[in-house]
Design an enzyme around this catalytic site. Structure first.
Site, short mmCIF file in Angstrom:
data_model
loop_
_atom_site.label_atom_id
_atom_site.label_comp_id
_atom_site.label_asym_id
_atom_site.label_seq_id
_atom_site.Cartn_x
_atom_site.Cartn_y
_atom_site.Cartn_z
N CYS A 1 -5.33 -14.13 -4.56
CA CYS A 1 -4.71 -15.13 -3.67
C CYS A 1 -4.09 -14.49 -2.44
CB CYS A 1 -3.64 -15.94 -4.43
SG CYS A 1 -4.29 -16.95 -5.77
N ASN A 2 -4.67 -13.38 -1.99
CA ASN A 2 -4.18 -12.70 -0.80
C ASN A 2 -5.37 -12.30 0.05
OD1 ASN A 2 -3.09 -10.75 1.05
ND2 ASN A 2 -1.38 -10.40 -0.32
#
Length: 475
Positions: free
Chosen positions: A403-404
């Site tokens: 999620c980055n």
């Protein structure tokens, strides 16, 4: 490849070598005692858990204490003054007070309970006064729940700027941060968002940025979710305007609860765009009007999780009984050993088995490490294959982009043109479709150390990496 045995190495030659490098590890012996009592299930089931950034593990005494509380009392919805409601209200407020005490924020902050860190960040995104006279500045290294705030900013006409990463160590370029914090002097409402610690590379960013941002007229949003499980966030020293955190990241139980800490000076900035049950002092249908509550209740929509919130105090008390500095010392000792030992594992031709991305030492970093695995010819193993093998050995790691996307895109050298072409030529898409379309690698393998990690866990993972050498493959 040879099989991996789950090892217990205290007293072994490897352990003695480790201790000679990190003698401070022996100061954390209380955690080995707790491993045998509160976390005995790990060794009984021969599990190696290396995903503490994904979620911490709960102690047996936490759930026993909370379950006794539920068993011995009757709790009602706090939005009333009956005896069961008042008891629930008292325990919820005790938990709120303990959160503020834990972060040394009693004087200057308001604590809002949320479903998670993402819920806390959404409150800021939807309530901050973004408009054409506002600007949102954030770093490439941010969780998607922070990146998502840009949609509120863009839809309301605010400006948007990112600060880039140095590819060699995956740290945000500090010169660029200072340069951009000094820009946009004419904007009225300016919000700067960054993580206290990267959820991917383990990099810890300077909290001194907060004061520099304030000096240049910025409000500061600090994502503390990856930082607070193994370090002290002292809000009496550093004073970001908004802080997000998830409690299960700190002590494992309960899940589904986080908080937004709002500095009292910044409180008027948050303009709630709607109201719900529990957030108003008065609402009218006929008059089409309402008065919002001006306390933490303003943002706690509906009925709060009054049965689980008391477990937050139990969890924080448990962490306090250990000492966050003890946890930090253990995490950094084990992380340092991995950073030393993993680069030494090589194929017979001298090529490394793993490449670590990000910082290679302990300077300004936490216990999260990302890497990829390579064969003797330097060809990367698909991270899914690495995870599948780890799964078969009861070793819990995590893979993907976590999620980055900012770190993942920089790490895998994706250009802005390649990404723009992909998004403009697709109405829908996903991670694997992008890999096929662009023809470049995405993702990595992530391990993360936590409060109950021990040397045996780390030694087992090192042996797991050794199993990828060409010599192991021949054996």
């Amino acid at each position: 490849m040879i099989g991996i045995q789950h090892t217990s190495k205290t007293g072994s030659a490897n352990y003695e070598r480790f201790i000679s490098h990190y003698p401070q590890f022996e100061d954390t012996a209380i955690l080995d005692e707790l491993r045998q009592t509160d976390y005995s299930r790990l060794d009984e089931q021969e599990q190696v858990y290396l995903d503490f950034t994904g979620g911490n593990l709960y102690a047996l005494r936490q759930i026993e204490k909370h379950h006794k509380l539920l068993k011995d009392h009757i709790f009602g919805n706090p939005h009333s003054s009956n005896p069961t409601s008042m008891l629930a209200t008292r325990l919820v407020e005790e938990a709120r007070e303990y959160v503020l005490k834990y972060f040394r924020a009693e004087e200057d902050y308001i604590c809002i309970f949320t479903a998670n860190a993402s819920g806390a960040l959404k409150i800021v995104g939807e309530s901050y006064p973004f408009d054409s006279n506002a600007h949102f500045l954030l770093t490439f290294d941010n969780h998607n729940s922070v990146n998502g705030i840009r949609e509120f900013a863009k839809h309301k006409g605010a400006g948007l700027t990112y600060c880039g990463l140095n590819i060699n160590d995956l740290r945000v370029n500090e010169e660029e941060v200072f340069e951009k914090l000094g820009a946009f002097p004419g904007k009225k409402n300016k919000l700067f968002a960054f993580p206290a610690q990267s959820n991917v590379s383990g990099v810890k960013y300077l909290l001194d940025w907060i004061e520099y941002a304030h000096m240049n007229g910025w409000d500061v949003l600090l994502d503390a979710a990856a930082f607070v499980p193994s370090d002290r966030l002292d809000l009496s020293v550093y004073k970001p305007d908004f802080v997000s955190a998830s409690f299960y990241k700190i002590f494992g139980y309960p899940t589904g609860l986080g908080c937004l800490l709002v500095r009292k000076e910044a409180w008027p900035k948050l303009q709630k765009p709607w109201f719900a049950g529990g957030t108003v002092t008065l609402a009218s249908v006929i008059a089409d009007n309402h008065f919002l509550d001006n306390s933490h209740a303003k943002f706690e929509d509906g009925t709060i999780n009054y049965l689980d919130i008391p477990a937050i105090k139990i969890g924080l008390e448990y962490i306090d009984s250990i000492g966050i500095e003890t946890i930090k010392k253990r995490v950094l000792s084990l992380t340092g050993w991995l950073l030393e030992e993993l680069p030494k594992i090589r194929h017979s031709n001298g090529n490394p088995v793993v490449q670590i991305f990000g910082p290679k030492d302990l300077k300004q970093r936490g216990g999260t490490i990302i890497m990829n695995f390579f064969d003797a010819d330097g060809i990367a193993y698909p991270f899914e294959d690495v995870e599948n093998k780890a799964n078969s050995l009861d070793i819990s790691i995590r893979t993907g982009c976590f999620c980055n996307p900012g770190i993942d895109e920089v790490n895998n050298c994706l250009s802005s043109q390649e990404l723009a072409n992909y998004f403009h030529s697709h109405e829908t898409g996903n991670y694997y479709d992008m890999i096929a379309a662009i023809g470049k690698m995405r993702g990595a393998v992530r391990i993360s150390i936590g409060l109950i990690s021990n040397f045996a866990d780390i030694d087992t993972f090192i042996n797991f990496v050794r199993s990828f050498t060409d010599k192991s493959a021949r054996d």
